[in-house]
Scaffold this active site. Structure first.
Site, PDB file in Angstrom:
ATOM      1  N   ASP A   1      32.231  30.953  63.933  1.00 32.33           N
ATOM      2  CA  ASP A   1      32.723  30.194  64.614  1.00 32.33           C
ATOM      3  C   ASP A   1      32.369  28.622  64.605  1.00 32.33           C
ATOM      4  OD1 ASP A   1      34.032  29.229  67.021  1.00 32.33           O
ATOM      5  OD2 ASP A   1      32.933  30.506  68.422  1.00 32.33           O
TER       6      ASP A   1
ATOM      7  N   ASP B   1      39.730  28.409  64.889  1.00 33.37           N
ATOM      8  CA  ASP B   1      38.249  28.181  64.290  1.00 33.37           C
ATOM      9  C   ASP B   1      37.434  29.492  64.502  1.00 33.37           C
ATOM     10  OD1 ASP B   1      38.292  28.692  67.099  1.00 33.37           O
ATOM     11  OD2 ASP B   1      36.544  26.873  67.456  1.00 33.37           O
ATOM     12  N   GLU B   2      37.749  30.673  64.273  1.00 35.06           N
ATOM     13  CA  GLU B   2      36.957  31.685  64.014  1.00 35.06           C
ATOM     14  C   GLU B   2      37.663  32.768  63.021  1.00 35.06           C
ATOM     15  OE1 GLU B   2      36.290  33.454  68.294  1.00 35.06           O
ATOM     16  OE2 GLU B   2      37.903  32.144  68.414  1.00 35.06           O
TER      17      GLU B   2
END
Ligand SMILES: [Mg+2]
Length: 417
Positions: free
Chosen positions: A10, A112-113
Site C-alpha cells: 500500500d 495505490d494498493e
C-alpha cells in the site's frame, strides 16, 4: 499443505507522495510530505474535499473526506494541490511493474494498493520478510515514495497487516499473531466494519476486534444478519479469496448525465432524474465488479451555469440505493433552487470487490445486492425498460437515463479534471 504467503502493498499517502515526488524531480526544494499539505478536490471553492493529507497536516487534525474549506480553517498555511489522475495512473503502473518482478501473481486492488501471492516464490527469491524489505526499498529508490507491506497467509490479514503502523513499514500478521497485533484494535478498524455497523457493535459491548472474534456468531446474526457472520469470520482472520492477476483497475470513474426535456424545479423530480442516472451507473459498476468510494453530482441551470459537489463515502459501495441516497444529499446541499436543465452523477475512487466477493460491507446489503443483481439480469435479457421502479410511472421520465455515458479508461485520463 503449506500455507499461502500473501503480501498487501500500500503506497503511503499515495496522491500526496506522488505529487511530492514529481515536484522534487522538477527541482522543487520543498517536500510536500514534510509540511501541512493536502491533495484536495477544488481549492477555489468550498466544495472540494481532502483526498490525501501529509502527516504534518494530519497533526493539525485534518481528515480525509473533510472539506478543503474546513481543513484550511484548522491550518491557514495549508498547501492545497489539485488532483492529477494522469500522474497517479503513471505512478500506479510503475508501482505494479516493480511488484511483478517479485511474483507473476499480482492483483491491483485500488490505484495505490496491490496484492501479491508470494507462495510459489520462496524457493527462487528467498525469505518473505527479507523480500518485503527489498521490495519496499526498491520502490523507494526507483520511484521515490514509501509503501507499507503486510504479510500473511490470506488477503484479509495481509491488508490488516499493512494498516498497522505507517509509513514505510513491513508487518507480518499471521493468524497466530492476531491475539496481540489485531484483536486489541478498536472494532471499527476491522476491514468491513463501516460507519453504520460500528455503533451497533459498540452498543452491545463489542469494542475491539478481539471482542468481535470471541462473540457468538448466532448473537451477531440477530442484529447484523449474515453480514455479522462475515465480520465474525474476518475478526478471526478467515478469508479464502485468491489473488487474481487478471483483475486490474482499468477505469477511474463512471459517469452519466442527461439533459432533461423540461425544466426541473422541485426536489422530488430531481431525485427521480438522479435515480434514473444512478440506475445506469450502478449497473455498470456491478458489471465491472467495482465498488466506488466517491460520488459527485453536477447541475446545470437554465443559464448554462454549472456547479458540482462530491463526497467520499465511508465505505465503498456498488448499491444503486446507496449511491442514489448520497447523490440526493449532495444535490440538496448545493442546489440554488433555480430551474435545472442538466443533471449528472459520477462515481470514482474505484476499487475491486474481490476481497468481499459475495457479501459486502454494510448490513442489509445482501438483500439489496440480490435485488440489484436481479434487476441487472432481467434488464440484460429483456431490455432496459423491462423493470422499472413504481416512482417512474406517469413521471414523464425514463427509468434509466442514458444521456451521456462516460466510461473513463485510464489511457484517456489526461482529458479529465
Ligand atoms: Mg494507500
Amino acid at each position: 499443505m503449506s500455507r499461502r504467503l500473501i503480501f498487501h502493498v500500500d503506497a503511503n499517502s499515495a496522491y500526496l507522495s506522488w505529487e511530492a515526488v514529481r515536484r522534487l524531480q522538477h527541482g522543487d526544494r520543498l517536500d510536500l510530505r514534510s509540511v501541512p499539505a493536502v491533495v484536495g478536490g477544488n481549492p477555489e471553492t468550498r466544495h472540494g474535499i481532502v483526498l490525501t493529507k501529509s502527516i504534518p497536516a494530519k497533526n493539525y487534525g485534518i481528515e480525509t473526506g473533510e472539506s478543503v474549506f474546513s481543513a484550511r480553517a484548522k491550518c491557514p498555511e495549508l498547501i492545497i494541490v489539485p488532483p492529477d489522475y494522469y500522474l497517479y495512473m503513471q505512478c500506479s503502473k510503475a508501482f505494479g511493474d516493480i511488484l511483478r518482478e517479485y511474483s507473476p501473481l499480482v492483483e491491483q486492488y485500488s490505484i495505490d494498493e496491490y496484492f501479491l501471492d508470494y507462495t510459489g516464490m520462496v524457493k527462487a527469491l528467498g525469505d518473505p520478510l527479507e523480500t518485503a524489505y527489498r521490495l519496499k526499498e526498491q520502490i523507494k529508490q526507483e520511484l521515490g515514495f514509501t509503501v507499507n507491506v503486510g504479510i500473511s497467509s490470506n488477503k484479509l490479514l495481509a491488508k490488516m497487516g499493512s494498516e498497522l503502523k505507517k509509513p514505510d513499514m513491513v508487518h507480518t500478521l499471521f493468524p497466530e499473531e492476531m491475539p496481540y497485533k489485531m484483536w486489541p484494535l478498536p472494532v471499527e478498524e476491522l476491514f468491513g466494519v463501516g460507519r453504520a455497523t460500528a455503533p451497533k457493535l459498540k452498543e452491545r459491548g463489542i469494542l475491539t476486534i478481539g471482542d468481535l472474534a470471541s462473540a457468538d456468531p448466532r448473537h451477531l446474526k440477530l442484529f447484523l444478519k449474515s453480514y455479522g457472520y462475515l465480520l465474525w469470520n474476518f475478526a478471526n482472520g478467515r478469508d479464502a479469496s485468491s489473488v487474481r492477476p487478471d483483475r486490474r483497475v482499468l477505469i477511474k470513474g463512471i459517469g452519466n448525465s442527461t439533459t432533461i426535456p423540461f425544466d426541473v424545479d422541485d426536489r422530488q423530480t430531481a431525485s427521480l432524474v438522479l435515480l434514473s442516472l444512478v440506475e445506469n451507473v450502478g449497473a455498470r459498476l456491478r458489471q465491472a465488479e467495482y465498488l466506488a468510494g466517491l460520488v459527485s453530482v453536477s447541475i446545470r441551470n437554465k443559464e448554462f451555469y454549472s456547479y458540482s459537489h462530491q463526497r467520499k463515502l465511508f465505505m465503498p459501495t456498488d448499491s444503486t440505493n446507496k449511491i442514489h441516497e448520497t447523490a440526493c444529499q449532495l444535490f440538496n446541499e448545493i442546489w440554488h433552487q433555480e430551474p435545472i436543465r442538466h443533471l449528472g452523477v459520477r462515481v470514482a475512487e474505484l476499487c475491486t470487490n474481490s476481497l468481499l466477493q459475495t457479501s459486502i460491507f454494510e448490513e442489509n446489503i445482501e438483500k439489496q445486492r440480490a435485488m440489484d443483481r436481479a434487476v441487472d439480469e432481467i434488464r440484460s435479457r429483456y431490455g432496459l425498460k423491462s423493470v422499472m421502479r413504481a416512482s417512474f410511472l406517469h413521471s414523464g421520465l425514463s427509468c434509466v437515463a442514458g444521456g451521456t455515458v462516460t466510461e473513463e479508461e485510464y489511457p484517456i485520463m489526461s482529458s479529465l479534471l
